[in-house]
Design an enzyme around this catalytic site. Structure first.
Site, short mmCIF file in Angstrom:
data_model
loop_
_atom_site.label_atom_id
_atom_site.label_comp_id
_atom_site.label_asym_id
_atom_site.label_seq_id
_atom_site.Cartn_x
_atom_site.Cartn_y
_atom_site.Cartn_z
N ASP A 129 0.88 -1.16 0.00
CA ASP A 129 0.00 0.00 0.00
C ASP A 129 0.93 1.22 0.00
O ASP A 129 2.13 1.09 0.29
CB ASP A 129 -0.87 -0.04 1.26
N ASP A 180 -0.14 5.13 0.85
CA ASP A 180 -0.41 6.13 1.90
C ASP A 180 -0.35 5.46 3.27
O ASP A 180 -1.11 4.54 3.56
CB ASP A 180 -1.82 6.73 1.72
N GLY A 201 -7.36 3.38 3.52
CA GLY A 201 -7.50 2.34 2.50
C GLY A 201 -8.78 2.39 1.70
O GLY A 201 -8.92 1.68 0.70
N ARG A 219 -12.04 7.52 -2.11
CA ARG A 219 -12.45 8.89 -1.74
C ARG A 219 -13.95 8.99 -1.49
O ARG A 219 -14.39 9.50 -0.46
CB ARG A 219 -12.04 9.83 -2.88
C1 BG6 Z 1 -6.03 5.50 0.25
C2 BG6 Z 1 -6.09 6.26 1.55
O1 BG6 Z 1 -4.71 5.15 -0.01
O2 BG6 Z 1 -6.52 6.28 -0.81
C3 BG6 Z 1 -7.49 6.78 1.79
O3 BG6 Z 1 -5.70 5.42 2.62
C4 BG6 Z 1 -7.96 7.59 0.59
O4 BG6 Z 1 -7.50 7.55 2.96
C5 BG6 Z 1 -7.87 6.75 -0.66
O5 BG6 Z 1 -9.31 8.02 0.77
C6 BG6 Z 1 -8.29 7.51 -1.92
O6 BG6 Z 1 -7.36 8.52 -2.20
P1 BG6 Z 1 -7.54 9.65 -3.27
O7 BG6 Z 1 -6.15 10.26 -3.36
O8 BG6 Z 1 -7.95 9.02 -4.56
O9 BG6 Z 1 -8.55 10.61 -2.76
MG MG Z 2 -2.72 3.13 3.55
#
Ligand code: BG6
Ligand code: MG
Length: 214
Positions: free
Chosen positions: A8, A10, A45, A48
């Protein structure tokens, strides 16, 4: 035997999980919706839109699909402002060392992130070329805890799910790895990952040999 590692992004490799929290907090404050780190933990995870739906459960108002889309866009604008200054200094402890050791051992590696900003982030932290496969929020129809993203990553690596190890900081991601039939390592604490049998606080706490023997 572990033949490939799926990371993963983030909260595992880079501290953008904190940026997500700050951006959601700004949106929730502006909308007058209760939001704290405990609720934020449920969003790790998760895509959005699904994250926003979890946040809106605390609101008494009802939101049209159009409004939900606008709110998600607004949050992403806040988030992308914080990504502008992102660089390698935001890599999490031990992440680069583990990735470099796996590379030396020629272990295939993939990113499987729910984020649609994953490729931007990889560019900013100068890791775009490092991974053999990058699977992100633009590749899937289902969000973690559905195993889809990990199964796509494994297929692109040409490695059987049972021979893949997932490294994850989210409960949704650990659940997805289990459902995919993969081994996993949780990054977090007993509070953030109560269901992860294998867990470390960050990647500086584990050697590459230990990781590959999980
Ligand atoms: C995940 C994060 O990696 O990505 C979540 O842990 C986030 O918190 C998700 O909502 C979607 O991310 P993005 O950048 O498409 O808004
Ligand atoms: Mg993560």
């Amino acid at each position: 035997m572990i033949k490939g590692v799926i990371f993963d992004l983030d909260g595992v490799i880079v501290s953008t999980d904190e940026y997500h929290y700050q951006a959601w907090k700004q949106l929730a404050d502006e909308e007058g919706i209760e939001f704290d780190r405990e609720i934020n933990n449920q969003l790790r995870g998760v895509s959005r839109i699904e994250s926003l739906k979890i946040i809106l459960k605390k609101s008494t108002k009802t939101y049209s699909d159009e409004k939900i889309y606008d709110l998600a866009e607004r949050k992403n604008k806040f988030y992308r402002v914080s990504l502008e200054s992102l660089d390698e200094r935001e890599l999490l402890p031990g992440a680069l060392e583990i990735i470099t050791s796996l590379k030396t051992k020629k272990i295939p590696m993939a990113i499987a992130s729910s984020s649609k900003n994953a490729k931007t982030i990889l560019k900013k932290i100068k890791l775009t070329e490092t991974f053999d496969v990058v699977t992100d929020g633009t590749d899937v129809t289902e969000t973690k805890p559905d195993p889809q993203i990990f199964l796509i990553a494994a297929e692109r690596l040409s490695i059987a799910p049972a021979e893949c190890l997932v490294v994850e900081d989210s409960e949704a991601g650990i659940e997805a790895a289990k459902r995919a039939g993969m081994k996993y390592l949780g990054i977090g604490t007993i509070n953030s990952l109560p269901n992860a049998e294998y867990r470390v606080k960050n990647l500086s706490e584990i050697s590459v040999d230990k990781l590959l023997s999980l």
